[in-house]
Write a protein that holds these residues in place. Structure first.
Motif, PDB file in Angstrom:
ATOM      1  N   GLU A   1       0.838  -1.203   0.000  1.00 41.07           N
ATOM      2  CA  GLU A   1       0.000   0.000   0.000  1.00 41.07           C
ATOM      3  C   GLU A   1       0.870   1.249   0.000  1.00 41.07           C
ATOM      4  O   GLU A   1       2.094   1.160   0.030  1.00 41.07           O
ATOM      5  CB  GLU A   1      -0.945   0.022   1.201  1.00 41.07           C
ATOM      6  N   ALA A   2       0.207   2.413  -0.016  1.00 38.34           N
ATOM      7  CA  ALA A   2       0.922   3.686  -0.161  1.00 38.34           C
ATOM      8  C   ALA A   2       1.449   4.225   1.160  1.00 38.34           C
ATOM      9  O   ALA A   2       1.817   5.398   1.244  1.00 38.34           O
ATOM     10  CB  ALA A   2      -0.007   4.719  -0.804  1.00 38.34           C
TER      11      ALA A   2
ATOM     12  N   SER B   1      -2.013   8.127  -2.822  1.00 36.85           N
ATOM     13  CA  SER B   1      -3.414   8.460  -2.544  1.00 36.85           C
ATOM     14  C   SER B   1      -3.937   7.685  -1.332  1.00 36.85           C
ATOM     15  O   SER B   1      -3.498   6.571  -1.047  1.00 36.85           O
ATOM     16  CB  SER B   1      -4.292   8.177  -3.769  1.00 36.85           C
ATOM     17  N   MET B   2      -4.872   8.290  -0.617  1.00 42.59           N
ATOM     18  CA  MET B   2      -5.422   7.695   0.602  1.00 42.59           C
ATOM     19  C   MET B   2      -6.710   6.949   0.300  1.00 42.59           C
ATOM     20  O   MET B   2      -7.748   7.543   0.036  1.00 42.59           O
ATOM     21  CB  MET B   2      -5.675   8.769   1.658  1.00 42.59           C
TER      22      MET B   2
ATOM     23  N   GLY C   1      -1.270  12.619  -3.310  1.00 40.03           N
ATOM     24  CA  GLY C   1      -2.067  13.382  -4.255  1.00 40.03           C
ATOM     25  C   GLY C   1      -3.494  13.594  -3.774  1.00 40.03           C
ATOM     26  O   GLY C   1      -4.283  14.252  -4.443  1.00 40.03           O
ATOM     27  N   GLY C   2      -3.831  13.044  -2.599  1.00 41.25           N
ATOM     28  CA  GLY C   2      -5.166  13.240  -2.041  1.00 41.25           C
ATOM     29  C   GLY C   2      -5.919  11.932  -1.865  1.00 41.25           C
ATOM     30  O   GLY C   2      -5.327  10.855  -1.768  1.00 41.25           O
ATOM     31  N   ALA C   3      -7.231  12.017  -1.830  1.00 41.52           N
ATOM     32  CA  ALA C   3      -8.070  10.824  -1.685  1.00 41.52           C
ATOM     33  C   ALA C   3      -8.019   9.976  -2.960  1.00 41.52           C
ATOM     34  O   ALA C   3      -7.835  10.500  -4.056  1.00 41.52           O
ATOM     35  CB  ALA C   3      -9.508  11.242  -1.386  1.00 41.52           C
ATOM     36  N   ARG C   4      -8.177   8.672  -2.813  1.00 41.93           N
ATOM     37  CA  ARG C   4      -8.062   7.753  -3.948  1.00 41.93           C
ATOM     38  C   ARG C   4      -9.392   7.656  -4.697  1.00 41.93           C
ATOM     39  O   ARG C   4     -10.360   7.072  -4.201  1.00 41.93           O
ATOM     40  CB  ARG C   4      -7.613   6.378  -3.463  1.00 41.93           C
ATOM     41  N   MET C   5      -9.424   8.195  -5.887  1.00 43.74           N
ATOM     42  CA  MET C   5     -10.661   8.284  -6.658  1.00 43.74           C
ATOM     43  C   MET C   5     -11.262   6.919  -6.968  1.00 43.74           C
ATOM     44  O   MET C   5     -12.486   6.779  -7.064  1.00 43.74           O
ATOM     45  CB  MET C   5     -10.422   9.035  -7.962  1.00 43.74           C
ATOM     46  N   GLN C   6     -10.428   5.878  -7.087  1.00 45.19           N
ATOM     47  CA  GLN C   6     -10.945   4.557  -7.450  1.00 45.19           C
ATOM     48  C   GLN C   6     -11.783   3.924  -6.342  1.00 45.19           C
ATOM     49  O   GLN C   6     -12.453   2.914  -6.572  1.00 45.19           O
ATOM     50  CB  GLN C   6      -9.793   3.609  -7.806  1.00 45.19           C
TER      51      GLN C   6
ATOM     52  N   SER D   1     -12.888   6.309   0.202  1.00 40.41           N
ATOM     53  CA  SER D   1     -11.650   7.054   0.443  1.00 40.41           C
ATOM     54  C   SER D   1     -11.933   8.363   1.179  1.00 40.41           C
ATOM     55  O   SER D   1     -11.161   8.768   2.054  1.00 40.41           O
ATOM     56  CB  SER D   1     -10.928   7.336  -0.882  1.00 40.41           C
ATOM     57  N   LEU D   2     -13.041   9.017   0.850  1.00 43.42           N
ATOM     58  CA  LEU D   2     -13.373  10.272   1.523  1.00 43.42           C
ATOM     59  C   LEU D   2     -13.661  10.049   3.003  1.00 43.42           C
ATOM     60  O   LEU D   2     -13.393  10.913   3.842  1.00 43.42           O
ATOM     61  CB  LEU D   2     -14.581  10.929   0.852  1.00 43.42           C
TER      62      LEU D   2
END
Length: 305
Positions: free
Chosen positions: A108-109, A135-136, A165-170, A175-176
């Motif tokens: 993971e990141a 990303s988170m 880069g912020g929240a993970r869009m996938q 993620s939010l």
């Protein structure tokens, strides 16, 4: 004269042969993205991945960061094998995550764990921008939450290196939700009387900058790090104003009160040691002080003999 002009041989650029290309090992040299100077990669790493010419701080991998931070042999990693699922069946998400795992050696990141910094114990989380741009997603949030819980259980400070880069869009809303989850965990740490040191590196943006990264009891950053929520162009289009050239840099945020200090990488370990020593229990601080003074005392004793 005309004859001499036309008789001159044309000079053509030579294309290196495949053999010549193979003689130069990949990764031998690194080009600085800021001043464009070229340096040996080994020399750059010896200098903590900071450019000798202009002071540009190159990104560090999570484990390289650990090596610069913790006393040798003291780091213990937490929750290494947690892997994200694909709750939205997002196209190519599984394949891209698997590729990142292969390329980085990470699941993971973020890497979490505990260790000692010049004798002072602390729990730490280090984000790695190589994995999905740091990303988170749900796993990153969960690992941060678990690390904070360990800090509470063991009465240890919590140190967090953000690079995201912020929240993970996938992962969409999952993620939010990590923004609230990590912020709530830090509130519990504060209620417990624990210390949280947030260190923002390049870049710290989006939902990460808007949640745990900005909630430190002490907020630090590396020089010239990009820190902000939305992109520069979007903000300019929204407010219809041109932003300062240094907008969203660590130095800009320091000047406007969002950071406590901008710290060069070579000074970061010493800075953290000072912070941890100030907040350490009295007994622990005295033990570390005695350990630091012991070699000097022995040397004096030998001289007397």
């Amino acid at each position: 004269m005309l004859r001499d002009l036309f008789s001159k041989k044309k000079k053509y650029a030579t294309i290196p042969s495949e053999q010549a290309k193979q003689e130069v090992p990949e990764g031998l040299m690194t080009k600085c993205p800021q001043c464009k100077s070229i340096m040996y990669t080994k020399e750059l790493k010896k200098n903590l991945s900071v450019c000798d010419s202009c002071g540009f701080h190159h990104r560090l991998t999570a484990y390289d960061r650990m090596d610069t931070l913790f006393d040798e042999g003291t780091f213990i990693e937490f929750d290494q094998n947690i892997i994200a699922k694909d709750p939205l069946n997002f196209p190519s998400y599984k394949q891209k995550s698997e590729k990142d795992r292969e390329n980085t050696g990470l699941n993971e990141a973020i890497v979490t764990g505990k260790g000692k910094i010049d004798g002072y114990p602390a729990v730490v989380g280090v984000m790695d921008a190589r994995f999905r741009m740091g990303s988170m997603g749900s796993v990153v949030g969960e690992k941060i939450n678990r690390a904070i819980e360990r800090a509470i259980e063991e009465d240890l400070p919590f140190i967090m290196f953000a690079a995201s880069g912020g929240a993970r869009m996938q992962e969409g809303v999952f993620s939010l939700m990590q923004m609230a989850k990590t912020s709530t965990a830090l509130h519990k740490l504060r209620d417990h009387g624990g210390l949280f040191v947030s260190i923002m590196t390049h870049p710290t943006t989006g939902g990460v900058s808007a949640s745990f990264a900005s909630l430190g009891d002490i907020n630090l950053a590396e020089p010239k790090a990009l820190i902000g929520f939305a992109g520069r162009r979007i903000i300019e289009q929204t407010i219809r104003q041109e932003l300062p050239e240094d907008f969203q840099t660590a130095e800009f945020l320091l000047k406007h009160g969002q950071l406590d200090k901008v710290v060069e990488r070579k000074n970061l370990k010493a800075t953290l040691k000072t912070i941890l020593s100030i907040h350490a229990p009295a007994e622990e601080s005295e033990m570390n002080q005695e350990a630091a003074e012991e070699p000097a005392f022995k040397a004096e004793e030998q001289e007397v003999k």
